[in-house]
Every structure is written in C-alpha cells, then in structure tokens.
Scaffold this motif. Structure first.
Motif, PDB file in Angstrom:
ATOM      1  N   ASP A   1       1.737   8.985  -6.233  1.00 50.41           N
ATOM      2  CA  ASP A   1       2.194  10.355  -5.993  1.00 50.41           C
ATOM      3  C   ASP A   1       3.269  10.782  -6.987  1.00 50.41           C
ATOM      4  OD1 ASP A   1       0.474  10.560  -3.866  1.00 50.41           O
ATOM      5  OD2 ASP A   1       2.014  10.266  -2.335  1.00 50.41           O
ATOM      6  N   HIS A   2       4.019   9.816  -7.517  1.00 48.29           N
ATOM      7  CA  HIS A   2       5.157  10.140  -8.383  1.00 48.29           C
ATOM      8  C   HIS A   2       4.993   9.619  -9.804  1.00 48.29           C
ATOM      9  CE1 HIS A   2       6.735  10.456  -4.280  1.00 48.29           C
ATOM     10  NE2 HIS A   2       7.478  11.413  -4.802  1.00 48.29           N
ATOM     11  N   GLU A   3       3.798   9.221 -10.213  1.00 48.65           N
ATOM     12  CA  GLU A   3       3.636   8.610 -11.507  1.00 48.65           C
ATOM     13  C   GLU A   3       3.994   9.547 -12.663  1.00 48.65           C
ATOM     14  OE1 GLU A   3      -0.276   7.119 -11.953  1.00 48.65           O
ATOM     15  OE2 GLU A   3      -1.230   9.029 -11.589  1.00 48.65           O
ATOM     16  N   THR A   4       3.866  10.838 -12.519  1.00 44.48           N
ATOM     17  CA  THR A   4       4.232  11.753 -13.591  1.00 44.48           C
ATOM     18  C   THR A   4       5.737  11.790 -13.803  1.00 44.48           C
ATOM     19  OG1 THR A   4       4.261  13.618 -12.065  1.00 44.48           O
ATOM     20  CG2 THR A   4       2.217  13.239 -13.282  1.00 44.48           C
TER      21      THR A   4
ATOM     22  N   GLN B   1       0.834  -1.198   0.000  1.00 43.15           N
ATOM     23  CA  GLN B   1       0.000   0.000   0.000  1.00 43.15           C
ATOM     24  C   GLN B   1       0.872   1.252   0.000  1.00 43.15           C
ATOM     25  OE1 GLN B   1      -3.283  -0.039  -0.509  1.00 43.15           O
ATOM     26  NE2 GLN B   1      -3.189   2.171  -0.678  1.00 43.15           N
ATOM     27  N   THR B   2       1.957   1.235   0.799  1.00 42.68           N
ATOM     28  CA  THR B   2       2.881   2.363   0.835  1.00 42.68           C
ATOM     29  C   THR B   2       3.529   2.559  -0.532  1.00 42.68           C
ATOM     30  OG1 THR B   2       3.339   1.941   3.152  1.00 42.68           O
ATOM     31  CG2 THR B   2       4.947   3.282   1.970  1.00 42.68           C
ATOM     32  N   ALA B   3       3.943   1.452  -1.153  1.00 44.15           N
ATOM     33  CA  ALA B   3       4.563   1.535  -2.475  1.00 44.15           C
ATOM     34  C   ALA B   3       3.570   2.065  -3.508  1.00 44.15           C
ATOM     35  CB  ALA B   3       5.100   0.172  -2.893  1.00 44.15           C
ATOM     36  N   LEU B   4       2.322   1.600  -3.451  1.00 43.87           N
ATOM     37  CA  LEU B   4       1.312   2.079  -4.392  1.00 43.87           C
ATOM     38  C   LEU B   4       1.056   3.568  -4.220  1.00 43.87           C
ATOM     39  CD1 LEU B   4      -1.280  -0.822  -4.340  1.00 43.87           C
ATOM     40  CD2 LEU B   4       0.125  -0.093  -6.271  1.00 43.87           C
ATOM     41  N   GLU B   5       0.982   4.020  -2.968  1.00 42.31           N
ATOM     42  CA  GLU B   5       0.781   5.440  -2.721  1.00 42.31           C
ATOM     43  C   GLU B   5       1.959   6.251  -3.253  1.00 42.31           C
ATOM     44  OE1 GLU B   5       0.014   5.742   1.473  1.00 42.31           O
ATOM     45  OE2 GLU B   5      -1.864   4.630   1.293  1.00 42.31           O
ATOM     46  N   PHE B   6       3.173   5.745  -3.039  1.00 44.80           N
ATOM     47  CA  PHE B   6       4.361   6.419  -3.551  1.00 44.80           C
ATOM     48  C   PHE B   6       4.309   6.495  -5.074  1.00 44.80           C
ATOM     49  CE2 PHE B   6       8.577   6.176  -5.417  1.00 44.80           C
ATOM     50  CZ  PHE B   6       9.190   7.280  -4.852  1.00 44.80           C
ATOM     51  N   LEU B   7       3.991   5.374  -5.719  1.00 45.38           N
ATOM     52  CA  LEU B   7       3.936   5.356  -7.180  1.00 45.38           C
ATOM     53  C   LEU B   7       2.862   6.296  -7.716  1.00 45.38           C
ATOM     54  CD1 LEU B   7       4.413   1.545  -7.844  1.00 45.38           C
ATOM     55  CD2 LEU B   7       6.064   3.363  -8.288  1.00 45.38           C
TER      56      LEU B   7
END
Length: 79
Positions: free
Chosen positions: A73-76, A65-71
């Motif tokens: 937030d930073h997908e651009t 979940q933490t990794a998904l949130e990070f991704l």
C-alpha cells in the motif's frame, strides 16, 4: 580411500576461512528460509525481515501478511 595433503600454514588458514564463510552463508540461508515459513515473527526477526531497527517495531508483534499489505500500500512512498 582417503586423500591426504600437506598444506602450508597460509594455505591452510585460507581454506579454513573459505569454508567458515561458506558454512556461515549456508546457515544464514537456512535461517532466512525458516523465517519465511513462519506466519508470525517476534520484534527482532520482523525488524531483520523488514530491514529496520528493533526500536521501530518496539512493543509490536506483526504478522508478515499485514506487513506485506502495508508495504504494498505504501511502496510509492518508500523510494
């Protein structure tokens, strides 16, 4: 009722190769499904799940979940 056929060695090897590849594909699919259901992954599994090297995740065990949130937030920045 059993069906018996005699195959040439080349055909027999082709069938073996086909079924081996099919079996490996199914095993990998089961492993991926199993990995998806785990809320936490070790470094090796997390690296595979994210598609990065294990060194990238050295000394960390990260929740998906933490990794998904990070991704998200930073997908651009990942283009």
């Amino acid at each position: 009722m059993a069906l018996e056929m005699e195959l040439s060695p080349v055909t027999e090897e082709a069938f073996k190769k086909y079924f081996r590849e099919l079996l490996l594909e199914q095993v990998n699919e089961i492993r991926q499904d199993e990995m998806k259901s785990r809320p936490y992954l070790n470094k090796k599994d997390m690296a595979a799940w994210l598609g990065v090297s294990k060194n990238t995740l050295d000394k960390f065990i990260i929740g998906k979940q933490t990794a998904l949130e990070f991704l998200k937030d930073h997908e651009t920045y990942m283009l």
